[in-house]
Every structure is written in structure tokens, then in C-alpha cells.
Design an enzyme around this catalytic site. Structure first.
Site, PDB file in Angstrom:
ATOM      1  N   HIS A 249      -4.706 -13.191  13.675  1.00 26.63           N
ATOM      2  CA  HIS A 249      -3.976 -12.019  14.135  1.00 26.63           C
ATOM      3  C   HIS A 249      -3.315 -12.249  15.488  1.00 26.63           C
ATOM      4  O   HIS A 249      -3.718 -13.098  16.275  1.00 26.63           O
ATOM      5  CB  HIS A 249      -4.911 -10.814  14.216  1.00 26.63           C
ATOM      6  CG  HIS A 249      -5.196 -10.215  12.876  1.00 26.63           C
ATOM      7  ND1 HIS A 249      -5.715  -8.958  12.729  1.00 26.63           N
ATOM      8  CD2 HIS A 249      -5.022 -10.695  11.618  1.00 26.63           C
ATOM      9  CE1 HIS A 249      -5.868  -8.690  11.430  1.00 26.63           C
ATOM     10  NE2 HIS A 249      -5.455  -9.733  10.754  1.00 26.63           N
TER      11      HIS A 249
ATOM     12  N   TYR B 264       1.395  -5.911  13.324  1.00 26.78           N
ATOM     13  CA  TYR B 264       0.278  -5.172  12.731  1.00 26.78           C
ATOM     14  C   TYR B 264      -0.615  -4.581  13.816  1.00 26.78           C
ATOM     15  O   TYR B 264      -0.974  -5.244  14.790  1.00 26.78           O
ATOM     16  CB  TYR B 264      -0.535  -6.102  11.833  1.00 26.78           C
ATOM     17  CG  TYR B 264      -1.537  -5.370  10.984  1.00 26.78           C
ATOM     18  CD1 TYR B 264      -1.151  -4.292  10.198  1.00 26.78           C
ATOM     19  CD2 TYR B 264      -2.879  -5.757  10.967  1.00 26.78           C
ATOM     20  CE1 TYR B 264      -2.064  -3.615   9.412  1.00 26.78           C
ATOM     21  CE2 TYR B 264      -3.798  -5.086  10.171  1.00 26.78           C
ATOM     22  CZ  TYR B 264      -3.383  -4.018   9.401  1.00 26.78           C
ATOM     23  OH  TYR B 264      -4.293  -3.335   8.626  1.00 26.78           O
TER      24      TYR B 264
ATOM     25  N   ASP C 290      -5.896  -7.653   6.678  1.00 20.51           N
ATOM     26  CA  ASP C 290      -7.237  -7.484   7.247  1.00 20.51           C
ATOM     27  C   ASP C 290      -8.233  -7.304   6.093  1.00 20.51           C
ATOM     28  O   ASP C 290      -7.871  -7.448   4.927  1.00 20.51           O
ATOM     29  CB  ASP C 290      -7.299  -6.295   8.219  1.00 20.51           C
ATOM     30  CG  ASP C 290      -6.874  -4.986   7.577  1.00 20.51           C
ATOM     31  OD1 ASP C 290      -6.732  -4.935   6.336  1.00 20.51           O
ATOM     32  OD2 ASP C 290      -6.683  -3.995   8.308  1.00 20.51           O
TER      33      ASP C 290
ATOM     34  N   ARG D 292      -3.703  -3.153  13.675  1.00 22.30           N
ATOM     35  CA  ARG D 292      -5.171  -3.225  13.649  1.00 22.30           C
ATOM     36  C   ARG D 292      -5.570  -4.660  13.970  1.00 22.30           C
ATOM     37  O   ARG D 292      -5.627  -5.516  13.094  1.00 22.30           O
ATOM     38  CB  ARG D 292      -5.713  -2.780  12.285  1.00 22.30           C
ATOM     39  CG  ARG D 292      -5.452  -1.311  11.993  1.00 22.30           C
ATOM     40  CD  ARG D 292      -6.094  -0.839  10.699  1.00 22.30           C
ATOM     41  NE  ARG D 292      -5.760   0.548  10.437  1.00 22.30           N
ATOM     42  CZ  ARG D 292      -4.707   0.950   9.732  1.00 22.30           C
ATOM     43  NH1 ARG D 292      -3.902   0.036   9.201  1.00 22.30           N
ATOM     44  NH2 ARG D 292      -4.454   2.224   9.549  1.00 22.30           N
TER      45      ARG D 292
ATOM     46  N   GLU E 101      -9.706  -4.676   4.775  1.00 21.00           N
ATOM     47  CA  GLU E 101      -9.377  -3.609   3.826  1.00 21.00           C
ATOM     48  C   GLU E 101      -8.209  -4.029   2.948  1.00 21.00           C
ATOM     49  O   GLU E 101      -8.210  -3.795   1.736  1.00 21.00           O
ATOM     50  CB  GLU E 101      -9.052  -2.311   4.576  1.00 21.00           C
ATOM     51  CG  GLU E 101     -10.225  -1.696   5.305  1.00 21.00           C
ATOM     52  CD  GLU E 101     -11.375  -1.326   4.385  1.00 21.00           C
ATOM     53  OE1 GLU E 101     -11.114  -0.820   3.278  1.00 21.00           O
ATOM     54  OE2 GLU E 101     -12.538  -1.545   4.778  1.00 21.00           O
TER      55      GLU E 101
ATOM     56  N   GLU F 115       0.804  -1.230   0.000  1.00 26.43           N
ATOM     57  CA  GLU F 115       0.000   0.000   0.000  1.00 26.43           C
ATOM     58  C   GLU F 115       0.828   1.266   0.000  1.00 26.43           C
ATOM     59  O   GLU F 115       0.452   2.268  -0.603  1.00 26.43           O
ATOM     60  CB  GLU F 115      -0.930   0.070   1.231  1.00 26.43           C
ATOM     61  CG  GLU F 115      -1.909  -1.051   1.351  1.00 26.43           C
ATOM     62  CD  GLU F 115      -1.440  -2.055   2.371  1.00 26.43           C
ATOM     63  OE1 GLU F 115      -0.274  -2.457   2.273  1.00 26.43           O
ATOM     64  OE2 GLU F 115      -2.232  -2.438   3.238  1.00 26.43           O
TER      65      GLU F 115
ATOM     66  N   ASP G 297      -2.076  -4.973   3.717  1.00 26.42           N
ATOM     67  CA  ASP G 297      -2.185  -5.355   5.126  1.00 26.42           C
ATOM     68  C   ASP G 297      -3.098  -6.566   5.311  1.00 26.42           C
ATOM     69  O   ASP G 297      -4.030  -6.792   4.525  1.00 26.42           O
ATOM     70  CB  ASP G 297      -2.722  -4.181   5.950  1.00 26.42           C
ATOM     71  CG  ASP G 297      -1.688  -3.065   6.082  1.00 26.42           C
ATOM     72  OD1 ASP G 297      -0.490  -3.357   5.908  1.00 26.42           O
ATOM     73  OD2 ASP G 297      -2.080  -1.919   6.349  1.00 26.42           O
TER      74      ASP G 297
END
Length: 833
Positions: free
Chosen positions: A346, A300, A82, A302, A84, A9, A80
Site C-alpha cells: 500500500h 486508496y 485489502d 484504507r 475485505e 464493488e 479494493d
């Protein structure tokens, strides 16, 4: 060998990963999402299975990515890990896949950006998780449908430009309801008692301790009035005999809290949620740590899981044994209960290398980064350490007069073994405990002498307003939002001015109350806390692959359509009443000429005809349309002989009164604007604005996505001023900055300075920043600079960078905190040279 392309990203993440991959890989960044729903339309084909109509959001970036993809054999999608990130990967594949299908796409995901983690991910690349993508699409479409279809109701009922959000509006509701609790709260008086005792068997001065009144006749001590307090106070003063009724010594164990997840990090970081996540992103994506180059320092950020990888646990245990000794490592590895809704893959937020202590990190991080890294590092290491062992002593002292017995209690907590607290420190209440030494010498039946009897009047307090951390805690407790959305939820309700932060507390604004009250009144289920939490669970179920995302959307929309229709016609008049009013207005024969205002043309006759035709078709009109027809009736009242009888027959008197007041208020505001145009302050300001009539303006400057156009901005301020509207303090400051910039070009600099008091503004700017000036002065003696160093595509040139900072400060008299930190690093590097 065939080329391979890796897409992440951000450029920062790309720089870090580039160090870990060989020359076979080309690495580039998508700069976030490359496709999204269109800005100016719904972008969802509801009738055809809620099919989203995506558009490219970064055409230049997409063009660059397509060029980079030409001739490659494999594309590794590494956003990432997740929802998104998975959606970004999917969109990239949709845009880049070739018609012949020659390019192989791989999904690589890692929770830390370290050499070992990246290598492991590339050894066993996977496929895009369609369930994660479906969940993200469902959330995006839900949010768009609610925002796009509910916001117009707010425009007609509350204020033009305000908007609703599926989750943000629930957060606003929580804040508003707390504020109403505070407003309705009635303080209740109560009194607290305490006694400073002397233990008669212990020599002075080490015999004193304090105790609080906890019970009266075996029940919780409750004293409501001053009369009750005075009666008790006199009784206690006349009671010389106080005996120790019980002494209890209990061992206690205190465990460290689990490592951070997103919500707890935001709650403990001491900065706004948005800022916390921005700094955490920097630590995750990679920081330059000297010879080792860019490396991700934390996992990470989030996440809603407190799980820790066994490798990380083992590494931390080894560190604890080496640094603190065997006693500080627990007999068994600590494992924390992971919530049922947590994302299984996670981990908690932890340092990627536990041996990279905050002391080692200090030279590479700025103050904000170091503060957050230290917080994360300590929390993680503490979570893997042995618990603290404490000893709590509780002493009850009683006094009896007649049938009334008062019990006073003193407590002390002593640390027997600090455990994890050797790293985090003790709690404030432990460190401030003054009773510990004397309580250890007291035995049951001992006598105590009252030295000072204290009484204090207090009042119950309302529940506290939410801060950003406590709001996130409340959202999490109610199952609203997820790690990736907490910060944006909190930020959005502030940027829309629905609440404002005052002394770290969130206060709803007037417009925030209006928006909330309307939404809760007209769409109570949609913005219900329980319903919103239920929708979050359904999105989680989609992510698990157990629910079809389009089925969920259809079920939602079936109900939403009914709720929206009810809200749209809430307060609407009956068809009989509407027909009667239209019959009245049909009597109007002389309509006012259409009136043009700006880009809009107001035509009463045309508007009435359109409403009349709509009613003939649908047999209903909205409340807003009803009010507009009443306003037309009042405007043309001299042509309506039966209007008074109509208002009486259909009980419209209150409606008419409300509309008439609205008309009067509008007229008063117009008169006020006219008065403003003739005020001394306005005439002085107008004189200043008029000085710029012949100024030659600079060309607009584009910086990133924004374009700065002095002429356009100045014109908008002037138009507002000439309409009679008062400029805000912020707008006035902006005008003064433009005036200072173009003062010479007006040819009336001295007069302009006097009118706008520009000298005062210049004096304030001239004061500057003593710290920065001191640092710049230290650099005056530097004559020999290090040679520029090229790293990847970037060239690091100390002299050039310093000169840019020096130039900016001289021009603007200010530097950002990051620039000041960079300046300090340069000063330290060249100290003594």
C-alpha cells in the site's frame, strides 16, 4: 473476440473504470459483499475446523452476475486492494466459477483509479491472495463467535438486546476507563507568574516583552497555595533589579509530517470518521472532472503505510520546482519510516495527479469533497517539500533577593526560510509571537525593568474525554483495529448507544457503563487491550502466510470456551445451596395458572421443573436461574414454612432483599403506567390516536432495502402509548408528521391540529431556507434549457433535475447539502441566460 467481464464493488467505481477499458470488457458491480455468515444463526461449524456456512446476501445481484458471466472467457475481479476486497473477489469466484472450468479468473488490484494504474493492473493480472482471504475469514469468524456467544450473557445480566463486540467492546472500555479517571480526579491548586518587562537599553515602545516564571532556586517553579503566591508576589514587587542571565539563539529545522494514512486522515479531517471515509471513497472511486470524465482523485484511502511511489514523488518534485522554485525542493527525496505492521503493497493517501490543484478541483467538487481533497493534497505536497528553517531565541531574566533566585523565561521563534510552511502556513504559536523583535536586541547582563507582574490561580485538569479522532489515535497506538475498521468501531459504539457525542467528546452512557463493567469483570482477558492487540498481530501473521488461520482459531477457542463457561456460572450458588432451595420449592402444591403475555406464556411450575431437571443433570445452575428460583420462593412464600430458616442457614438474606426490591420496582412501574393511563396528557394523546381508527392508510413503500409502512409504524406507537409508556420526543415528532399527512382523512382536521399543535410545526416548516429560496428565484427567468446529454447508461437533463429539486423543496421545505450544491452549479451554469 471472446467477452471479458470485470467486477468491482460499486457503480461509481465501475463508471470510472469503464472509461479506461476498451469495448472488449463488460463492467458490473457486486455492491459489496455477496456472501456472508447467516444473520440468525452462528453459521460456523466449530467441530469441523471452524468451517463457515456462507449464505448469499444479495440474491438479485448474484443472479445478475451469473447472467453476465454466461459466455465470457475471462472474469477480472477488481475489488479494493485489502483483506475485505480480496475476500469479495474470492466469494465472487466461488459463486461464478463454471463446473467445466472454462472461465479464467484474474485478480486485478490498483491503488488509484487512473488510466495508467488500471492499464498496468490489467497488463499483469494476478491470482487471489489466499492468505489475505484467510485473514479476513479468521477476523469475521472471531467477531461472530465472540458476539454470538457473549451477547446472550449480557441479555441475562445487563439488558435484553445489548451486544458485545470483540474490538468495539475494547474501544468502549477505553472510553469508560477515561470517564472513571475524570470522575475520580481531584483538582490541585497551583499558581503561575509572568512579568511584562521593558528592556532598558531599547527605546520605547519597542522594548517590551513577556516572560514566564520557570525556576525558583534552579528548580522547576511550583507554587501550590495562595499564601505562597502572595509571598512571592510581594517579593517580586519589592525587587527593582532584574538582569538577563542568558541569551541562547539556536537554529531549528521543522519537517513536514508524512502524507496521510487512514487514521491520521480521520484525526485531521474535522468530521466524523465515518463521514470522512465516505467522502474519501467518493474521491477515490472517481469524480466527473468535465471533459476528462470520471477520474479517481486520490489513492486508496484504507492504508496504514506512509510509503509513496517513486513516480508520484518525481511528479511532485517537478510540481514543487515549477510552482515554488529550487529552494523548496529538498536535496534528496523524502522517505518516511513505514511501521512494521503496515501493509507493504500500500501507499499513503495522496492525490493521483499533483497538478490537479484544489483551485482546479473547486468547480467539480462540493464543499465537503473539496475540503477533504485540499487537506490531502496539501499534506502530500508539503511532505515532499524542503523543511522550514527557524531560529529560536531564549532569554532568561533573573531576580535574586537574599538566597532566593527567580528565573523568568521568554522565547521567540523566527522563520528564516518557510520551506513547506509556505503551503501549510506557520503554527499558531509562531504567528502570535510578540517577543521576536525585542529579544533579538537583548544581550547577556542587560537590565530589565518590570512593568506589570501577573499572577494567576489555576487548577490541574483531568485528562480530556476522547473525541473520535483521539479515540482512533489511542486505538492505533495500542495496536487495536486496522485502517478498514477504525470508522466502523467508532460508529458502532455510538449507534448502540454505549456512548454519545456531546460537543465532539464521547461520553459513555449508563448502559455503556453497565455493559463494560460486566464484560471487564467476567471476561477480563478477552476484553483486555493487550490481548486484543495480540489477536490483531496474529491476523497480520495469517495475512503474511506465516500462520494457519484454523490453527489460530482453535487456539483461541480452547481458551475462549473456558472463559465463557466461567462467565456463564459467575456468581452461581453452590450445589448444596441450590439443592436446599429446590427442596423448599418442592413443597409448593398450588401453582398459579399459566399466564399469557403477548406471544409468551409464563408457567411457574413448568419453569421450576425445567431448572430442577437441569440441576439433576449438571449439578449447577446460573446466577440468573438462582435469582428466578428465589423470586418463585417469594411469590409462593405462604406455602414454604421453612424458607426463613433456609435464608438464615445459607446466608441468602441479601439475595432475597435484592429480589424483593426488584419485584417492588416492577410493581411500582406497573402502577406508574396505570397512572399514566389516567393523566390529562395521556387522555389528550389517546384522543388524537383514536381519530385514526377509520383512516385508509397508504400502501407500504419500498425504498432500497427499507420498507416504509405508515400503518405499521403508527400501530407500534399506539400500542406503546396504550401500555402506559411515555413516547419519546423523537416518537412524538414522528407521530405529528404522520398526523399532518393523514389529517384530512380523519375528518377531524381542526381538532387534531389543536390537540397536537400541528400549526406550529407547519409554521416552522414554512419558514424554509432563505438560501434555497433565493437560488430557486434566480432560476425563474430561465426559459431555454440545455438538451439532455447521455453518458453511458445515464442521461443528464438539467431541466428535469431542477424540476425535481424544486418540487421536493416545495413539498418538504428542505434540501440536503449535496442537493443545494447541485442547485448552485445549475444556477451558475444558467446565470445570465
Amino acid at each position: 473476440m471472446s467477452k471479458k467481464l470485470v467486477i468491482v464493488e460499486s457503480p461509481a467505481k465501475a463508471r470510472t473504470i469503464k472509461r479506461f477499458l476498451g469495448g472488449d470488457f463488460e463492467i458490473t458491480a457486486s455492491m459489496g459483499h455477496v456472501r456472508d455468515l447467516p444473520e440468525k444463526s452462528l453459521g460456523i461449524d466449530i467441530q469441523n475446523g471452524f468451517e463457515p456456512q456462507y449464505t448469499e446476501t444479495k440474491k438479485k445481484i448474484v443472479s445478475q452476475l451469473k447472467s453476465a458471466a454466461k459466455g465470457v472467457s475471462d472474469i477480472y475481479l477488481a475489488p479494493d486492494p485489502d483483506r475485505e476486497g480480496e475476500a469479495i473477489a474470492w466469494h465472487l469466484k466461488e459463486l461464478l466459477q463454471d463446473k467445466k472450468g472454462k472461465i479464467k479468473f484474474h485478480r486485478v488490484a490498483f491503488h488509484e483509479i487512473t488510466k495508467s494504474a488500471v492499464a498496468k493492473a490489467f497488463e499483469v493480472p494476478g491470482e487471489i491472495n489466499s492468505s489475505l482471504v484467510d485473514s479476513q475469514q479468521a477476523r469475521r469468524i472471531l467477531d461472530r463467535i465472540v458476539g454470538y456467544q457473549v451477547s446472550p450473557l449480557l441479555w441475562s445480566k445487563v439488558q435484553r438486546g445489548v451486544s458485545a463486540g470483540r474490538v468495539q467492546s475494547v474501544a468502549l472500555r477505553i472510553i469508560c476507563e477515561r470517564e472513571r479517571e475524570i470522575e475520580a480526579f481531584e483538582p490541585q491548586e497551583y499558581w503561575v507568574f509572568g512579568i511584562d518587562f521593558e528592556h532598558t537599553s531599547t527605546p520605547a515602545p519597542d522594548n517590551k516583552f513577556s516572560a514566564k516564571l520557570v525556576k525558583i532556586d534552579g528548580k522547576k517553579a511550583v507554587i501550590h497555595t495562595g499564601d505562597e503566591a502572595m509571598e512571592l508576589f510581594e517579593m517580586l514587587q519589592n525587587s527593582p533589579e532584574y538582569k538577563v542571565s542568558s541569551v541562547e539563539v539556536k537554529p531549528q529545522t521543522r519537517n513536514a509530517p508524512p502524507p496521510f494514512i487512514t487514521s491520521t486522515l480521520q484525526q485531521n479531517a474535522g468530521t466524523s470518521a465515518n463521514r470522512t471515509m465516505r467522502i474519501a471513497q467518493q474521491l477515490y472511486e472517481g469524480m466527473d472532472i468535465g471533459a476528462d470524465g470520471p477520474t479517481g482523485l486520490i489513492t486508496y484511502m484504507r492504508t496504514d503505510s506512509v510509503a509513496v511511489a517513486s513516480e508520484a514523488q518525481n511528479a511532485c518534485r517537478g510540481f514543487i520546482l515549477a510552482e515554488f522554485g529550487d529552494a523548496y525542493a529538498p536535496a534528496k527525496q523524502r522517505h518516511f519510516k513505514v511501521s512494521a505492521s503496515a501493509q507493504a503493497a500500500h501507499e499513503a493517501i495522496r492525490p493521483t495527479d499533483v497538478t490537479f490543484t484544489p483551485e482546479r478541483a473547486a468547480q467539480f467538487l462540493d464543499a465537503d469533497q473539496l475540503r477533504l481533497y485540499t487537506l490531502i493534497w496539501k499534506r502530500f505536497v508539503a511532505s515532499q517539500m524542503a523543511p522550514a528553517r527557524l531560529q529560536k531565541t531564549t532569554v532568561d531574566v533573573q531576580n535574586t533577593q537574599g538566597s532566593r533566585t527567580c528565573t523568568f523565561q521568554a522565547t521567540a521563534i523566527v522563520t528564516v526560510f518557510p520551506g513547506f510552511m509556505i503551503l501549510t502556513g506557520t503554527k499558531k504559536e509562531d504567528s502570535e509571537n510578540k517577543n521576536a523583535e525585542v529579544l533579538g536586541k537583548i544581550g547577556e547582563g542587560d537590565n530589565c525593568k518590570p512593568d506589570v507582574i501577573n499572577k494567576e490561580q489555576k487548577f490541574t485538569e483531568p485528562p480530556p474525554r476522547y473525541s473520535e479522532p483521539s479515540l482512533i489515535r489511542e486505538l492505533e497506538a495500542n495496536g487495536i483495529g486496522r485502517p478498514s475498521t477504525y470508522a466502523s468501531i467508532v460508529m458502532t459504539i455510538q449507534t448502540r448507544d454505549y456512548c454519545r457525542k456531546k460537543e465532539s467528546k464521547l461520553h459513555p452512557t449508563e448502559i455503556g457503563f453497565k455493559v463494560n463493567d460486566y464484560l471487564v469483570a467476567t471476561l477480563p482477558v478477552l476484553f483486555d487491550i493487550g490481548f486484543t492487540a495480540g489477536m490483531e498481530k496474529q491476523l497480520d501473521t495469517i495475512e503474511e502466510g506465516k500462520l494457519n488461520w484454523k490453527t489460530m482459531l482453535q487456539n483461541f477457542y480452547d481458551n475462549f470456551g473456558e472463559w465463557l463457561n466461567s462467565a456463564k456460572f459467575a456468581g452461581a450458588p453452590t450445589s448444596e445451596k441450590t439443592a436446599a432451595l429446590i427442596a423448599q420449592l418442592d413443597a409448593i402444591t398450588k401453582w398459579a395458572e399459566p399466564e399469557k403475555s403477548g406471544r409468551r406464556t409464563y408457567d411457574d411450575n413448568k419453569f421450576f421443573t425445567s431448572i430442577k431437571e437441569q440441576f439433576a443433570k449438571d449439578s449447577t445452575i446460573t446466577e440468573k436461574q438462582w435469582e428466578a428460583l428465589l423470586e418463585i420462593a417469594l411469590k409462593y412464600g405462604d406455602q414454604l414454612s421453612g424458607f426463613d430458616a433456609f435464608t438464615t442457614e445459607f446466608s441468602c438474606t441479601d439475595d432475597v432483599t435484592t429480589i424483593q426490591k426488584r419485584i417492588d420496582d416492577r410493581s411500582a412501574a406497573a402502577e406508574q403506567r396505570k397512572a399514566n393511563l389516567n393523566s390529562a396528557d395521556f387522555l389528550q394523546l389517546k384522543e388524537a390516536f383514536d381519530m385514526f381508527d377509520n383512516v385508509e392508510w397508504e400502501e407500504p413503500v419500498k425504498k432500497g432495502a427499507r420498507t416504509f409502512d405508515d400503518k405499521k409504524f403508527f400501530t407500534s406507537l399506539k400500542n406503546q402509548m396504550e401500555s402506559g409508556k411515555v413516547l419519546s420526543e423523537k416518537q412524538m415528532n414522528a407521530f405529528k408528521r404522520i398526523a399532518a399527512k393523514y389529517a384530512e382523512k380523519t375528518g377531524q382536521q381542526e381538532k387534531l391540529n389543536k390537540l397536537l399543535k400541528l400549526d406550529e410545526m407547519h409554521a416552522k416548516a414554512a419558514a424554509g431556507n432563505p438560501e434555497v429560496e433565493g437560488l430557486l428565484k434566480q432560476m425563474e427567468s430561465v426559459t431555454t434549457w440545455a438538451e439532455p446529454v447521455k453518458k453511458g447508461k445515464r442521461t443528464f437533463d438539467d431541466k428535469s433535475f431542477f424540476d425535481s429539486l424544486n418540487k421536493q423543496y416545495k413539498e418538504r421545505r428542505t434540501l440536503s447539502s449535496r442537493q443545494i450544491f447541485a442547485l448552485k452549479k445549475i444556477v451558475a451554469k444558467y446565470a445570465g441566460k
